[in-house]
Design a protein around this motif. Sequence first.
Motif, PDB file in Angstrom:
ATOM      1  N   VAL A   4      -7.088 -11.037   1.062  1.00  0.00           N
ATOM      2  CA  VAL A   4      -7.318 -10.091  -0.038  1.00  0.00           C
ATOM      3  C   VAL A   4      -8.369  -9.063   0.384  1.00  0.00           C
ATOM      4  O   VAL A   4      -8.192  -7.852   0.194  1.00  0.00           O
ATOM      5  CB  VAL A   4      -7.764 -10.842  -1.314  1.00  0.00           C
ATOM      6  N   ASP A   5      -9.459  -9.551   0.981  1.00  0.00           N
ATOM      7  CA  ASP A   5     -10.519  -8.640   1.453  1.00  0.00           C
ATOM      8  C   ASP A   5      -9.953  -7.624   2.439  1.00  0.00           C
ATOM      9  O   ASP A   5     -10.297  -6.441   2.401  1.00  0.00           O
ATOM     10  CB  ASP A   5     -11.636  -9.436   2.157  1.00  0.00           C
TER      11      ASP A   5
ATOM     12  N   ARG B 214      -4.010   1.868  -4.551  1.00  0.00           N
ATOM     13  CA  ARG B 214      -5.271   1.282  -5.028  1.00  0.00           C
ATOM     14  C   ARG B 214      -4.987   0.009  -5.820  1.00  0.00           C
ATOM     15  O   ARG B 214      -5.212  -0.047  -7.028  1.00  0.00           O
ATOM     16  CB  ARG B 214      -6.005   2.278  -5.919  1.00  0.00           C
TER      17      ARG B 214
ATOM     18  N   GLN C 292      -7.907  -4.981   0.683  1.00  0.00           N
ATOM     19  CA  GLN C 292      -8.770  -4.035  -0.036  1.00  0.00           C
ATOM     20  C   GLN C 292      -9.431  -3.073   0.939  1.00  0.00           C
ATOM     21  O   GLN C 292      -9.533  -1.876   0.681  1.00  0.00           O
ATOM     22  CB  GLN C 292      -9.828  -4.810  -0.837  1.00  0.00           C
TER      23      GLN C 292
ATOM     24  N   ALA D 202      -6.898  -0.587   2.122  1.00  0.00           N
ATOM     25  CA  ALA D 202      -6.601   0.404   1.085  1.00  0.00           C
ATOM     26  C   ALA D 202      -7.681   1.479   1.065  1.00  0.00           C
ATOM     27  O   ALA D 202      -7.384   2.677   0.991  1.00  0.00           O
ATOM     28  CB  ALA D 202      -6.489  -0.277  -0.277  1.00  0.00           C
ATOM     29  N   ARG D 203      -8.952   1.038   1.157  1.00  0.00           N
ATOM     30  CA  ARG D 203     -10.051   2.019   1.150  1.00  0.00           C
ATOM     31  C   ARG D 203      -9.944   2.924   2.363  1.00  0.00           C
ATOM     32  O   ARG D 203     -10.081   4.133   2.264  1.00  0.00           O
ATOM     33  CB  ARG D 203     -11.405   1.293   1.163  1.00  0.00           C
TER      34      ARG D 203
ATOM     35  N   ILE E 166      -2.847  -7.420  -5.639  1.00  0.00           N
ATOM     36  CA  ILE E 166      -2.733  -7.860  -4.247  1.00  0.00           C
ATOM     37  C   ILE E 166      -2.236  -9.295  -4.203  1.00  0.00           C
ATOM     38  O   ILE E 166      -1.284  -9.625  -3.494  1.00  0.00           O
ATOM     39  CB  ILE E 166      -4.089  -7.746  -3.511  1.00  0.00           C
TER      40      ILE E 166
ATOM     41  N   LEU F 256       0.818  -1.213   0.000  1.00  0.00           N
ATOM     42  CA  LEU F 256       0.000   0.000   0.000  1.00  0.00           C
ATOM     43  C   LEU F 256       0.857   1.270   0.000  1.00  0.00           C
ATOM     44  O   LEU F 256       0.395   2.328  -0.400  1.00  0.00           O
ATOM     45  CB  LEU F 256      -0.975  -0.026   1.182  1.00  0.00           C
TER      46      LEU F 256
ATOM     47  N   THR G  62      -5.327  -3.581  -7.497  1.00  0.00           N
ATOM     48  CA  THR G  62      -6.391  -4.469  -7.954  1.00  0.00           C
ATOM     49  C   THR G  62      -6.243  -5.790  -7.217  1.00  0.00           C
ATOM     50  O   THR G  62      -5.213  -6.052  -6.580  1.00  0.00           O
ATOM     51  CB  THR G  62      -6.256  -4.748  -9.458  1.00  0.00           C
ATOM     52  N   GLU G  63      -7.250  -6.624  -7.335  1.00  0.00           N
ATOM     53  CA  GLU G  63      -7.158  -7.931  -6.679  1.00  0.00           C
ATOM     54  C   GLU G  63      -5.952  -8.705  -7.209  1.00  0.00           C
ATOM     55  O   GLU G  63      -5.221  -9.340  -6.444  1.00  0.00           O
ATOM     56  CB  GLU G  63      -8.436  -8.743  -6.887  1.00  0.00           C
TER      57      GLU G  63
END
Lengths: 177, 106
Positions: free
Chosen positions: A148-149, A124, A152, A155-156, A130, A119, A126-127
């Motif tokens: 992975v979740d 940002r 993500q 990151a958000r 990652i 990060l 992508t899957e």
Amino acid sequence: MSERFHDITISVNGEDVRESVDARTTLVDFLRETAGLTGSHVGCEHGVCGACTILWDDQPVRSCLVFAIQADGARLRTVEGLAPSETELHPIQEAFWEAHGLQCGFCTPGMILSAYQLLQRNARPTEAEIRHAFDGNLCRCTGYQHIVDAVQAAARQMKKTTGPRRQTAARKVNRKR
Amino acid sequence: MPISKTVGARIKRREDPALIQGLGQYVDDVKLPQMLHVAILRSSHGHAKIKSLDTDAARRHPGVVAVFTGAELRDQIGTLPTTADNPTLRIPKHYVLAIDKVCYVG
């Protein structure tokens, strides 16, 4: 005949750790035994599992494949040094907790530090990005999806808290004429 | 819809805060006063008879507190428990360390 013991000083999570170490001592053993930080784990001792991942000047490093004496003078960060304070967790740690990104937790410090480094260079991902970034971190429990979740979600969360979103550039790109 | 505080609800695990901060206590993380470490000597052959074991040099090595062979452990401890006693089952004996031969090494 070279010396067997060497005086070294390594900065770990902002604090200097000084010790006279056997030349054969690996960095992960130095961190676990001398610095008393057992968060970095020894999974394979030959650099494939990622459980020993630490950050050296914010770059991920296999501490099982480095000798402690090679890290003399280095600035290192382990998972124990990630939380911003005693009472707060880093967003990546929070995300792993929320998303059930761990079961036994053995791979988790390595996962968290790899996520941190990803990060830093790609806010940002992508899957696919990652999953590629975690090629070097093995997990036998989760099946990786929740990891992975978690990344993500982290990151958000980190995008929200790191300044204004750059709307203008996005609009220019999407405009159709 | 959660039907109780836990069933169908979104919950976070209690063990995670320690694990995500590297504060877990896995077996290798445990440090006890005057703790000894054990080293296991593995066979260099995958399937072989153990004709003899020479433990003299190991016993004399500085810092070595004890050396145990399979035969010594069998004499002191016997077999390892594997399952509940059941006269209708034929349960092979399992020992802590190999005694007469090694197999399936590696």
